[in-house]
Design a protein around this motif. Sequence first.
Motif, PDB file in Angstrom:
ATOM      1  N   ILE A 202      15.973  21.196  27.722  1.00  0.00           N
ATOM      2  CA  ILE A 202      14.782  21.506  26.930  1.00  0.00           C
ATOM      3  C   ILE A 202      14.191  22.842  27.349  1.00  0.00           C
ATOM      4  CG2 ILE A 202      12.379  20.809  26.537  1.00  0.00           C
ATOM      5  CD1 ILE A 202      13.322  17.941  26.441  1.00  0.00           C
ATOM      6  N   ALA A 203      14.097  23.076  28.670  1.00  0.00           N
ATOM      7  CA  ALA A 203      13.530  24.344  29.141  1.00  0.00           C
ATOM      8  C   ALA A 203      14.373  25.529  28.680  1.00  0.00           C
ATOM      9  CB  ALA A 203      13.426  24.325  30.665  1.00  0.00           C
ATOM     10  N   ILE A 204      15.690  25.389  28.772  1.00  0.00           N
ATOM     11  CA  ILE A 204      16.564  26.488  28.348  1.00  0.00           C
ATOM     12  C   ILE A 204      16.449  26.728  26.849  1.00  0.00           C
ATOM     13  CG2 ILE A 204      18.967  27.252  28.232  1.00  0.00           C
ATOM     14  CD1 ILE A 204      19.509  25.554  30.717  1.00  0.00           C
ATOM     15  N   LEU A 205      16.485  25.653  26.079  1.00  0.00           N
ATOM     16  CA  LEU A 205      16.393  25.791  24.624  1.00  0.00           C
ATOM     17  C   LEU A 205      15.028  26.336  24.203  1.00  0.00           C
ATOM     18  CD1 LEU A 205      18.169  22.496  23.514  1.00  0.00           C
ATOM     19  CD2 LEU A 205      19.114  24.819  23.569  1.00  0.00           C
ATOM     20  N   THR A 206      13.986  25.918  24.913  1.00  0.00           N
ATOM     21  CA  THR A 206      12.654  26.447  24.597  1.00  0.00           C
ATOM     22  C   THR A 206      12.586  27.942  24.855  1.00  0.00           C
ATOM     23  OG1 THR A 206      11.643  24.311  25.158  1.00  0.00           O
ATOM     24  CG2 THR A 206      10.204  26.227  25.107  1.00  0.00           C
ATOM     25  N   THR A 207      13.146  28.367  25.989  1.00  0.00           N
ATOM     26  CA  THR A 207      13.164  29.807  26.289  1.00  0.00           C
ATOM     27  C   THR A 207      13.944  30.576  25.232  1.00  0.00           C
ATOM     28  OG1 THR A 207      13.043  29.309  28.657  1.00  0.00           O
ATOM     29  CG2 THR A 207      13.762  31.519  28.024  1.00  0.00           C
ATOM     30  N   SER A 213      12.363  33.817  18.400  1.00  0.00           N
ATOM     31  CA  SER A 213      11.253  33.978  17.458  1.00  0.00           C
ATOM     32  C   SER A 213      10.576  35.336  17.633  1.00  0.00           C
ATOM     33  CB  SER A 213      10.240  32.849  17.650  1.00  0.00           C
ATOM     34  OG  SER A 213       9.684  32.887  18.955  1.00  0.00           O
ATOM     35  N   MET A 214      10.390  35.755  18.891  1.00  0.00           N
ATOM     36  CA  MET A 214       9.779  37.062  19.117  1.00  0.00           C
ATOM     37  C   MET A 214      10.709  38.196  18.684  1.00  0.00           C
ATOM     38  SD  MET A 214       7.582  36.878  22.646  1.00  0.00           S
ATOM     39  CE  MET A 214       9.029  36.622  23.671  1.00  0.00           C
ATOM     40  N   ALA A 215      11.993  38.045  19.013  1.00  0.00           N
ATOM     41  CA  ALA A 215      12.933  39.119  18.685  1.00  0.00           C
ATOM     42  C   ALA A 215      13.074  39.294  17.178  1.00  0.00           C
ATOM     43  CB  ALA A 215      14.289  38.823  19.316  1.00  0.00           C
ATOM     44  N   THR A 216      13.050  38.199  16.428  1.00  0.00           N
ATOM     45  CA  THR A 216      13.188  38.295  14.975  1.00  0.00           C
ATOM     46  C   THR A 216      12.052  39.102  14.364  1.00  0.00           C
ATOM     47  OG1 THR A 216      14.323  36.160  14.912  1.00  0.00           O
ATOM     48  CG2 THR A 216      13.388  36.977  12.845  1.00  0.00           C
ATOM     49  N   GLU A 217      10.814  38.766  14.770  1.00  0.00           N
ATOM     50  CA  GLU A 217       9.667  39.500  14.230  1.00  0.00           C
ATOM     51  C   GLU A 217       9.616  40.924  14.777  1.00  0.00           C
ATOM     52  OE1 GLU A 217       8.046  38.294  11.882  1.00  0.00           O
ATOM     53  OE2 GLU A 217       8.665  36.213  11.989  1.00  0.00           O
ATOM     54  N   LEU A 462       2.930  42.527  13.146  1.00  0.00           N
ATOM     55  CA  LEU A 462       4.251  42.414  13.767  1.00  0.00           C
ATOM     56  C   LEU A 462       4.334  43.146  15.104  1.00  0.00           C
ATOM     57  CD1 LEU A 462       6.524  42.878  10.616  1.00  0.00           C
ATOM     58  CD2 LEU A 462       5.988  40.751  11.802  1.00  0.00           C
ATOM     59  N   VAL A 463       3.434  44.112  15.335  1.00  0.00           N
ATOM     60  CA  VAL A 463       3.480  44.824  16.614  1.00  0.00           C
ATOM     61  C   VAL A 463       3.192  43.881  17.772  1.00  0.00           C
ATOM     62  CG1 VAL A 463       1.026  45.473  16.590  1.00  0.00           C
ATOM     63  CG2 VAL A 463       2.678  46.910  17.802  1.00  0.00           C
ATOM     64  N   ALA A 464       2.484  42.775  17.524  1.00  0.00           N
ATOM     65  CA  ALA A 464       2.214  41.812  18.605  1.00  0.00           C
ATOM     66  C   ALA A 464       3.508  41.238  19.154  1.00  0.00           C
ATOM     67  CB  ALA A 464       1.303  40.705  18.091  1.00  0.00           C
ATOM     68  N   LEU A 467       5.136  43.811  21.360  1.00  0.00           N
ATOM     69  CA  LEU A 467       4.464  43.812  22.653  1.00  0.00           C
ATOM     70  C   LEU A 467       4.864  42.589  23.470  1.00  0.00           C
ATOM     71  CD1 LEU A 467       0.865  44.863  21.504  1.00  0.00           C
ATOM     72  CD2 LEU A 467       2.531  46.287  22.710  1.00  0.00           C
ATOM     73  N   GLY A 468       4.974  41.436  22.805  1.00  0.00           N
ATOM     74  CA  GLY A 468       5.343  40.215  23.506  1.00  0.00           C
ATOM     75  C   GLY A 468       6.731  40.281  24.107  1.00  0.00           C
ATOM     76  N   ILE A 469       7.694  40.774  23.355  1.00  0.00           N
ATOM     77  CA  ILE A 469       9.057  40.847  23.874  1.00  0.00           C
ATOM     78  C   ILE A 469       9.141  41.865  25.007  1.00  0.00           C
ATOM     79  CG2 ILE A 469       9.960  42.639  22.339  1.00  0.00           C
ATOM     80  CD1 ILE A 469      11.741  39.356  23.191  1.00  0.00           C
ATOM     81  N   THR A 470       8.336  42.941  24.937  1.00  0.00           N
ATOM     82  CA  THR A 470       8.294  43.920  26.019  1.00  0.00           C
ATOM     83  C   THR A 470       7.739  43.302  27.290  1.00  0.00           C
ATOM     84  OG1 THR A 470       7.954  45.699  24.398  1.00  0.00           O
ATOM     85  CG2 THR A 470       7.424  46.174  26.700  1.00  0.00           C
ATOM     86  N   LEU A 471       6.627  42.561  27.144  1.00  0.00           N
ATOM     87  CA  LEU A 471       6.030  41.902  28.301  1.00  0.00           C
ATOM     88  C   LEU A 471       6.985  40.857  28.880  1.00  0.00           C
ATOM     89  CD1 LEU A 471       3.320  41.901  29.850  1.00  0.00           C
ATOM     90  CD2 LEU A 471       2.644  39.965  28.441  1.00  0.00           C
ATOM     91  N   PHE A 472       7.683  40.151  28.022  1.00  0.00           N
ATOM     92  CA  PHE A 472       8.657  39.154  28.484  1.00  0.00           C
ATOM     93  C   PHE A 472       9.745  39.818  29.317  1.00  0.00           C
ATOM     94  CE2 PHE A 472      12.700  36.971  27.856  1.00  0.00           C
ATOM     95  CZ  PHE A 472      12.387  35.692  28.281  1.00  0.00           C
ATOM     96  N   VAL A 473      10.241  40.950  28.877  1.00  0.00           N
ATOM     97  CA  VAL A 473      11.304  41.644  29.615  1.00  0.00           C
ATOM     98  C   VAL A 473      10.787  42.121  30.969  1.00  0.00           C
ATOM     99  CG1 VAL A 473      12.773  43.686  29.611  1.00  0.00           C
ATOM    100  CG2 VAL A 473      12.552  42.314  27.544  1.00  0.00           C
ATOM    101  N   ILE A 474       9.537  42.612  31.010  1.00  0.00           N
ATOM    102  CA  ILE A 474       8.971  43.091  32.273  1.00  0.00           C
ATOM    103  C   ILE A 474       8.863  41.956  33.276  1.00  0.00           C
ATOM    104  CG2 ILE A 474       6.898  44.035  33.354  1.00  0.00           C
ATOM    105  CD1 ILE A 474       6.440  45.654  30.809  1.00  0.00           C
ATOM    106  N   THR A 475       8.269  40.844  32.880  1.00  0.00           N
ATOM    107  CA  THR A 475       8.112  39.717  33.801  1.00  0.00           C
ATOM    108  C   THR A 475       9.459  39.110  34.179  1.00  0.00           C
ATOM    109  OG1 THR A 475       7.760  38.252  31.897  1.00  0.00           O
ATOM    110  CG2 THR A 475       5.814  39.168  32.960  1.00  0.00           C
ATOM    111  N   LEU A 476      10.402  39.093  33.232  1.00  0.00           N
ATOM    112  CA  LEU A 476      11.732  38.576  33.545  1.00  0.00           C
ATOM    113  C   LEU A 476      12.410  39.434  34.599  1.00  0.00           C
ATOM    114  CD1 LEU A 476      14.007  36.563  32.906  1.00  0.00           C
ATOM    115  CD2 LEU A 476      14.783  38.153  31.130  1.00  0.00           C
ATOM    116  N   CYS A 477      12.293  40.744  34.465  1.00  0.00           N
ATOM    117  CA  CYS A 477      12.898  41.645  35.451  1.00  0.00           C
ATOM    118  C   CYS A 477      12.264  41.456  36.831  1.00  0.00           C
ATOM    119  CB  CYS A 477      12.755  43.093  34.997  1.00  0.00           C
ATOM    120  SG  CYS A 477      13.754  43.513  33.546  1.00  0.00           S
ATOM    121  N   LEU A 478      10.937  41.281  36.874  1.00  0.00           N
ATOM    122  CA  LEU A 478      10.271  41.051  38.159  1.00  0.00           C
ATOM    123  C   LEU A 478      10.770  39.761  38.804  1.00  0.00           C
ATOM    124  CD1 LEU A 478       6.565  42.090  37.403  1.00  0.00           C
ATOM    125  CD2 LEU A 478       8.158  43.212  38.963  1.00  0.00           C
ATOM    126  N   ASN A 479      10.888  38.706  38.016  1.00  0.00           N
ATOM    127  CA  ASN A 479      11.343  37.432  38.576  1.00  0.00           C
ATOM    128  C   ASN A 479      12.798  37.488  39.029  1.00  0.00           C
ATOM    129  OD1 ASN A 479       8.871  36.163  38.185  1.00  0.00           O
ATOM    130  ND2 ASN A 479       9.401  35.481  36.127  1.00  0.00           N
TER     131      ASN A 479
END
Length: 494
Positions: A202-207, A213-217, A462-464, A467-479
Amino acid sequence: MSISLLLLVVAVIGVAGYLAGSWRANALAGGKLSSLHSRPGYYGSFVAIWSVLPAIAIVLVWITASPIYISSAVRGGFPDEVKAEPQATQNLNYNMIGAIARGFKLLSAEERDALFKDGAAAREVLGSKGVPLAAAPTPYMLTAAEDLNRRTTASNMFVSILAVVAALAGGVFAYRSIVPKFRARNRVEGVMLVGLIVASSIAILTTIGIVASMATEAISFFNMVPAWEFFFGTTWDPRFAAAGATDSSGQFGLIPLLAGTLYIGFVAMLVAVPVGLFAAIYMSEYASRHVRSVAKPLLEVLAGIPTIVYGFFALVTVGPFLRDISAQLSGLVTGNYSSFIQAQSVLTAGFVMGIMLIPYVSSLSDDIITAVPRALRDGSLGLGATRSETIKRVILPAALPGIVGALLMTASRAVGETMIVVLAAGVAARMQLNPFEPMTTVTVKIVNQLTGDLEFTSPQTLVAFALGITLFVITLCLNIYALYIVRKYREQYE
């Protein structure tokens, strides 16, 4: 029958199946449990599983398919002129029909019949029942609402009967399958294994779903605004174009937002890291057991405070305090009592966010320091080193990779903070180095762009997602980097 009542009935059938299966296993054993392949509880669990799982599967399928079928059937009864309207208008009409249907459930049959004669009266009566309508319903809406209620009731009755029958049939089948040599334990553990796999997936599928959804928009946004203008632009003006520009949709430069995010996060880490790390060292190395049992839970209470409360604290207390202190200092130095620190500023947001992050740093660092083997401490002290020298030259170097990883994970938490920044740093998108002036972050602008009437067809909305996918990539890289540091430099102790 409502879903909650249906699930309760299924649960009761499952409990009854468990008791019946256990009783049958004991009866077949005749007091000699060694004749059974599994313990009686496994036989009862096998019957309970067969009583519950088929019914739950039917309910899940019904929850997914029934709204689609009912919506299609109700929309099929719309007048031709309504069907010719845009899809968005039809969706609004269907939402209004759903509200009318909920209101009809609160009325008697005579009251509902009376409402069909006057749409304005229907709006007034339904509003008095707590179902406000934006406009007076038309006759076809009232008819469709009746149809919606009728189909929903029939669907609920059908799935209730089907689920109960499936539960009983499954229980009877499992009950009749019980024999002394039946491998009930293997079957039950197999079902539990599948359940664990599903839970882990579930966690993997949710991610994956969130990213998709973010990448599509975001792709839709980049089809309207070039990616290089977004990632390298220095002006954030999503609603109006800059002077002399021809693009009426404005400018969407990420750099000011990214600079504010990193700047405020940096100030927060300057506050959280020393305090949290020193608190962890004290609690793990100096504090007595009694002091630690009191201080550690009190410190971790900070982690349970909602971030909006921290925002209020920054807005009402910290910001005005820093502003007044700066005014007093300015008056003592220059004689002009004008504050050089604004109430909403990078310093205010960073300081309060740092307080919020203290328990994350202290708790993680404390666990890491405590995990250093006692033998290293005793060996250092036995060679004549003081406690402080042992901490500096033995314990901290051994725990350093884990502490660095904990700090990076804390930094990713700071990058994603929203409410504190909204109230303590403002919404001004600017590029500057003065920590006493307001700035804003990526998360704040995501909230701003997704507030109000939404139409996911314009770049302003759509710019949100970009911004969301950018923030996701930043936090993912940090983790990922934090995990890399921990695994690469982790000490292996026996």
